[in-house]
Design an enzyme around this catalytic site. Structure first.
Site, PDB file in Angstrom:
ATOM      1  CD  GLU A  89       5.031  20.094  54.260  1.00 32.37           C
ATOM      2  OE1 GLU A  89       5.012  19.068  54.614  1.00 32.37           O
ATOM      3  OE2 GLU A  89       6.121  20.652  54.084  1.00 32.37           O
ATOM      4  CG  HIS A 136       6.494  15.683  51.487  1.00 36.34           C
ATOM      5  ND1 HIS A 136       7.478  16.411  51.448  1.00 36.34           N
ATOM      6  CD2 HIS A 136       5.727  16.187  52.538  1.00 36.34           C
ATOM      7  CE1 HIS A 136       7.424  17.380  51.823  1.00 36.34           C
ATOM      8  NE2 HIS A 136       6.180  17.516  52.574  1.00 36.34           N
ATOM      9  CE1 TYR A 151       7.706  18.840  47.628  1.00 38.24           C
ATOM     10  CE2 TYR A 151       6.196  18.547  46.014  1.00 38.24           C
ATOM     11  CZ  TYR A 151       6.892  18.072  47.013  1.00 38.24           C
ATOM     12  OH  TYR A 151       6.845  16.755  47.248  1.00 38.24           O
ATOM     13  CE  LYS A 189       7.306  13.011  47.344  1.00 36.06           C
ATOM     14  NZ  LYS A 189       8.562  13.379  46.928  1.00 36.06           N
ATOM     15  NE  ARG A 213      12.536  14.976  56.819  1.00 37.69           N
ATOM     16  CZ  ARG A 213      12.653  15.574  55.654  1.00 37.69           C
ATOM     17  NH1 ARG A 213      11.571  15.701  54.871  1.00 37.69           N
ATOM     18  NH2 ARG A 213      13.617  15.942  55.113  1.00 37.69           N
ATOM     19  CG  ASN A 239      11.379  11.113  47.252  1.00 31.98           C
ATOM     20  OD1 ASN A 239      10.034  11.213  46.924  1.00 31.98           O
ATOM     21  ND2 ASN A 239      12.056  11.864  47.743  1.00 31.98           N
ATOM     22  CG  PHE A 243      14.478  19.664  41.495  1.00 33.56           C
ATOM     23  CD1 PHE A 243      13.416  19.702  41.984  1.00 33.56           C
ATOM     24  CD2 PHE A 243      15.701  20.010  42.155  1.00 33.56           C
ATOM     25  CE1 PHE A 243      13.107  19.896  43.500  1.00 33.56           C
ATOM     26  CE2 PHE A 243      15.641  20.499  43.526  1.00 33.56           C
ATOM     27  CZ  PHE A 243      14.416  20.265  44.007  1.00 33.56           C
ATOM     28  CB  THR A 273      16.150  13.709  49.536  1.00 37.07           C
ATOM     29  OG1 THR A 273      15.915  14.589  50.625  1.00 37.07           O
ATOM     30  CG2 THR A 273      15.311  14.041  48.343  1.00 37.07           C
ATOM     31  NE  ARG A 283      11.718   9.779  50.619  1.00 28.00           N
ATOM     32  CZ  ARG A 283      12.075  10.938  51.170  1.00 28.00           C
ATOM     33  NH1 ARG A 283      13.226  11.248  51.912  1.00 28.00           N
ATOM     34  NH2 ARG A 283      11.150  11.813  51.047  1.00 28.00           N
TER      35      ARG A 283
HETATM   36  P1  CMP Z   1      10.195  15.588  49.128  1.00 27.35           P
HETATM   37  O1  CMP Z   1      10.653  14.840  50.218  1.00 27.35           O
HETATM   38  O2  CMP Z   1       8.836  15.484  48.651  1.00 27.35           O
HETATM   39  O3  CMP Z   1      10.832  17.110  48.733  1.00 27.35           O
HETATM   40  C1  CMP Z   1      10.990  17.727  47.719  1.00 27.35           C
HETATM   41  C2  CMP Z   1      10.968  16.687  46.507  1.00 27.35           C
HETATM   42  O4  CMP Z   1      11.566  17.334  45.505  1.00 27.35           O
HETATM   43  C3  CMP Z   1      11.621  15.628  47.007  1.00 27.35           C
HETATM   44  O5  CMP Z   1      10.950  14.761  47.986  1.00 27.35           O
HETATM   45  C4  CMP Z   1      12.028  14.761  45.607  1.00 27.35           C
HETATM   46  O6  CMP Z   1      10.793  14.315  45.198  1.00 27.35           O
HETATM   47  C5  CMP Z   1      12.334  16.179  44.794  1.00 27.35           C
HETATM   48  N1  CMP Z   1      13.710  16.476  44.607  1.00 27.35           N
HETATM   49  C6  CMP Z   1      14.492  16.886  45.481  1.00 27.35           C
HETATM   50  N2  CMP Z   1      15.742  16.909  45.040  1.00 27.35           N
HETATM   51  C7  CMP Z   1      15.598  16.704  43.757  1.00 27.35           C
HETATM   52  C8  CMP Z   1      16.738  16.714  42.724  1.00 27.35           C
HETATM   53  N3  CMP Z   1      17.730  17.276  42.779  1.00 27.35           N
HETATM   54  N4  CMP Z   1      15.837  16.378  41.336  1.00 27.35           N
HETATM   55  C9  CMP Z   1      14.848  16.087  41.216  1.00 27.35           C
HETATM   56  N5  CMP Z   1      13.696  16.025  42.260  1.00 27.35           N
HETATM   57  C10 CMP Z   1      14.371  16.396  43.484  1.00 27.35           C
END
Ligand code: CMP
Length: 153
Positions: free
Chosen positions: A126, A115, A49, A9, A85, A112, A57, A91, A102
């Site tokens: 995807e 993805h 997404y 990212k 994963r 983070n 968010f 996350t 992470r």
């Molecule tokens: P990712 O694994 O790319 O999947 C969805 C993304 O949304 C996640 O990583 C984070 O970057 C973001 N994300 C998930 N939960 C939250 C949250 N509660 N607040 C802000 N960003 C979030």
């Protein structure tokens, strides 16, 4: 053999962590069969997404994911979806275990770093969002015979 979509990212690109994260996947014995530095558009973000578009968010997530290039990859290996994963960790970087990507490099829920697809259906969907079939470079790594026994898959 499975294939999964991995995105380094904007925070990973801006923090100059791409090489170190790619090395982790290579060190594990995973095979990178496609790679592209690109900008995620708001339209692509909404498709990628889709399950989060209505969450509070999401606007901040879209702003973040479109803010700088991402490095998109297709990563191949035995049980690659789960293996990748697990390498990422939880996350939130604040919750992710030490030793995970992470856990070692992120202190954020949003930023983070990486993805990865969370299941077979997501991996298929995807991959096609980011790559055309002609962009996948299938090959047999010469190291395979030293990465696992022949009867392991
Ligand atoms: P990712 O694994 O790319 O999947 C969805 C993304 O949304 C996640 O990583 C984070 O970057 C973001 N994300 C998930 N939960 C939250 C949250 N509660 N607040 C802000 N960003 C979030």
């Amino acid at each position: 053999m499975q294939r999964t979509l991995v995105l380094l990212k904007p925070d990973c690109v801006q923090r100059r962590l791409m090489g170190r994260i790619i090395s982790r996947f290579e060190d594990k014995g995973l095979n990178i069969i496609a790679m592209k530095l690109m900008r995620v558009t708001p339209e692509l973000s909404r498709k990628h997404y889709a399950e989060h578009v209505d969450k509070p968010f999401y606007p901040s997530l879209e702003e973040f994911i479109t803010s700088a290039p991402v490095l998109a990859m297709v990563v191949e290996g035995l049980e690659a979806i789960t293996v990748v994963r697990d390498m990422l960790g939880a996350t939130s970087g604040l919750k992710a275990a030490s030793g995970t990507i992470r856990g070692d490099f992120s202190s954020s829920r949003q930023m983070n770093l990486v993805h990865a697809s969370d299941g077979e259906e997501a991996a298929e969907r995807e991959q096609t969002l980011y790559f055309g079939a002609g962009e996948l470079c299938d090959y047999e790594p010469v190291a395979t015979e030293f990465l696992r026994a022949a009867d392991e898959g």
